[in-house]
Design a protein around this motif. Structure first.
Motif, PDB file in Angstrom:
ATOM      1  N   LYS A  79       0.801  -1.209   0.000  1.00 30.17           N
ATOM      2  CA  LYS A  79       0.000   0.000   0.000  1.00 30.17           C
ATOM      3  C   LYS A  79       0.842   1.271   0.000  1.00 30.17           C
ATOM      4  CE  LYS A  79      -1.953  -1.818   3.555  1.00 30.17           C
ATOM      5  NZ  LYS A  79      -1.296  -3.102   3.322  1.00 30.17           N
ATOM      6  N   VAL A  93       0.690   3.440  -5.424  1.00 27.81           N
ATOM      7  CA  VAL A  93      -0.294   2.917  -6.377  1.00 27.81           C
ATOM      8  C   VAL A  93       0.465   2.282  -7.526  1.00 27.81           C
ATOM      9  CG1 VAL A  93      -2.121   3.552  -7.986  1.00 27.81           C
ATOM     10  CG2 VAL A  93      -2.024   4.627  -5.737  1.00 27.81           C
ATOM     11  N   PHE A 102      -3.755   1.667 -12.469  1.00 31.64           N
ATOM     12  CA  PHE A 102      -4.868   2.593 -12.487  1.00 31.64           C
ATOM     13  C   PHE A 102      -6.067   1.951 -13.188  1.00 31.64           C
ATOM     14  CE2 PHE A 102      -1.725   5.614 -11.216  1.00 31.64           C
ATOM     15  CZ  PHE A 102      -2.440   6.477 -10.408  1.00 31.64           C
ATOM     16  N   SER A 136     -10.065   0.057 -11.989  1.00 34.00           N
ATOM     17  CA  SER A 136     -11.026   0.006 -10.875  1.00 34.00           C
ATOM     18  C   SER A 136     -10.853  -1.238 -10.008  1.00 34.00           C
ATOM     19  CB  SER A 136     -12.456   0.105 -11.394  1.00 34.00           C
ATOM     20  OG  SER A 136     -12.766  -0.997 -12.223  1.00 34.00           O
ATOM     21  N   TYR A 147      -8.121  -2.868  -9.271  1.00 32.32           N
ATOM     22  CA  TYR A 147      -6.977  -2.655  -8.385  1.00 32.32           C
ATOM     23  C   TYR A 147      -7.360  -1.713  -7.242  1.00 32.32           C
ATOM     24  CZ  TYR A 147      -2.464  -1.025  -6.696  1.00 32.32           C
ATOM     25  OH  TYR A 147      -1.407  -0.671  -5.898  1.00 32.32           O
ATOM     26  N   PHE A 148      -8.051  -0.624  -7.565  1.00 38.67           N
ATOM     27  CA  PHE A 148      -8.438   0.334  -6.527  1.00 38.67           C
ATOM     28  C   PHE A 148      -9.464  -0.255  -5.570  1.00 38.67           C
ATOM     29  CE2 PHE A 148      -5.922   3.359  -8.642  1.00 38.67           C
ATOM     30  CZ  PHE A 148      -5.724   4.415  -7.764  1.00 38.67           C
ATOM     31  N   GLU A 149     -10.344  -1.103  -6.076  1.00 41.28           N
ATOM     32  CA  GLU A 149     -11.305  -1.779  -5.202  1.00 41.28           C
ATOM     33  C   GLU A 149     -10.551  -2.649  -4.188  1.00 41.28           C
ATOM     34  OE1 GLU A 149     -15.505  -4.116  -5.698  1.00 41.28           O
ATOM     35  OE2 GLU A 149     -13.939  -4.525  -7.194  1.00 41.28           O
ATOM     36  N   PHE A 162      -7.410  -2.239  -3.279  1.00 46.68           N
ATOM     37  CA  PHE A 162      -6.643  -1.331  -2.433  1.00 46.68           C
ATOM     38  C   PHE A 162      -7.514  -0.810  -1.283  1.00 46.68           C
ATOM     39  CE2 PHE A 162      -2.738   1.536  -3.179  1.00 46.68           C
ATOM     40  CZ  PHE A 162      -2.597   1.814  -1.831  1.00 46.68           C
ATOM     41  N   LEU A 188      -8.794   7.066  -2.082  1.00 40.91           N
ATOM     42  CA  LEU A 188      -8.836   5.916  -2.987  1.00 40.91           C
ATOM     43  C   LEU A 188     -10.248   5.706  -3.531  1.00 40.91           C
ATOM     44  CD1 LEU A 188      -6.612   3.487  -0.911  1.00 40.91           C
ATOM     45  CD2 LEU A 188      -6.027   4.442  -3.150  1.00 40.91           C
ATOM     46  N   ARG A 189     -11.247   5.888  -2.671  1.00 44.78           N
ATOM     47  CA  ARG A 189     -12.644   5.707  -3.088  1.00 44.78           C
ATOM     48  C   ARG A 189     -13.007   6.708  -4.190  1.00 44.78           C
ATOM     49  NH1 ARG A 189     -15.157   6.946   1.276  1.00 44.78           N
ATOM     50  NH2 ARG A 189     -14.720   5.013   2.361  1.00 44.78           N
ATOM     51  N   THR A 199     -10.970   8.097  -6.378  1.00 47.43           N
ATOM     52  CA  THR A 199     -10.290   7.654  -7.603  1.00 47.43           C
ATOM     53  C   THR A 199     -10.972   6.419  -8.180  1.00 47.43           C
ATOM     54  OG1 THR A 199      -8.216   8.555  -6.758  1.00 47.43           O
ATOM     55  CG2 THR A 199      -8.064   7.000  -8.600  1.00 47.43           C
ATOM     56  N   TYR A 200     -11.363   5.502  -7.307  1.00 48.09           N
ATOM     57  CA  TYR A 200     -12.060   4.286  -7.741  1.00 48.09           C
ATOM     58  C   TYR A 200     -13.335   4.653  -8.509  1.00 48.09           C
ATOM     59  CZ  TYR A 200     -15.099   0.205  -7.345  1.00 48.09           C
ATOM     60  OH  TYR A 200     -15.973  -0.819  -7.612  1.00 48.09           O
TER      61      TYR A 200
END
Length: 170
Positions: A83, A86, A89, A91, A93-95, A97, A152-153, A155-156
């Protein structure tokens, strides 16, 4: 007055071997728990209004100045999710994360708990330093997760919207 009497050697073993062992075991257990238990909508992990989408941690705790020096324990585990930076980029991956920030936060809250066990055999003059140790070691990591998750949310959601637009154009 401790409930359990230990000699000095036993006390030192409990502090310098048992406590780190418990922390490692807590991390191992947390890493094995299903992702579904770390939803950022859960009562414990959801961002509160007073957190101002994480901005409170920047203004009050100046997290942006010290967060880069926090260690990332993910490297200690085979399936650890790093963590620190990043890496992708998209979704998915961000989910993941976001879920991992929840896992890390819960992990660090639980790692404070062994402090209460040590009260059973520790002399009273050791209790406050042990509590302070538990907070100093874990609280910055908790703050970092609570600071990162709303960012993060956002960006997601942006990535998810972009991916949905791209699919609709195909």
């Amino acid at each position: 007055m401790p409930l359990i009497k230990l000699n000095t050697t036993q006390l030192l073993i409990s502090y310098f071997i048992v406590w780190p062992f418990l922390q490692i075991m807590i991390s191992l257990v947390c890493n094995r728990i299903s992702d579904k238990h770390f939803s950022d909508n859960s009562f414990l992990l959801k961002t509160r209004k007073w957190e101002k989408e994480g901005r409170i941690y920047k203004s009050v705790f100046k997290i942006h100045k010290w967060k880069p020096i926090l260690p990332d324990g993910a490297r200690l585990y085979n399936n650890g999710f790093e963590k620190k930076n990043v890496k992708h980029f998209d979704s998915a991956y961000f989910e993941k994360f976001i879920i991992e920030t929840g896992r890390a936060e819960i992990n660090h809250w639980i790692q404070i708990m062994p402090f209460w066990i040590f009260i059973l055999w520790s002399p009273s003059y050791v209790i406050l330093p042990m509590f302070l140790y538990a907070m100093i070691v874990n609280f910055p990591c908790i703050i970092a997760q609570r600071y990162n998750r709303p960012r993060l949310r956002r960006t997601y959601k942006l990535l998810l919207n972009r991916e949905m637009r791209e699919k609709s154009q195909d």
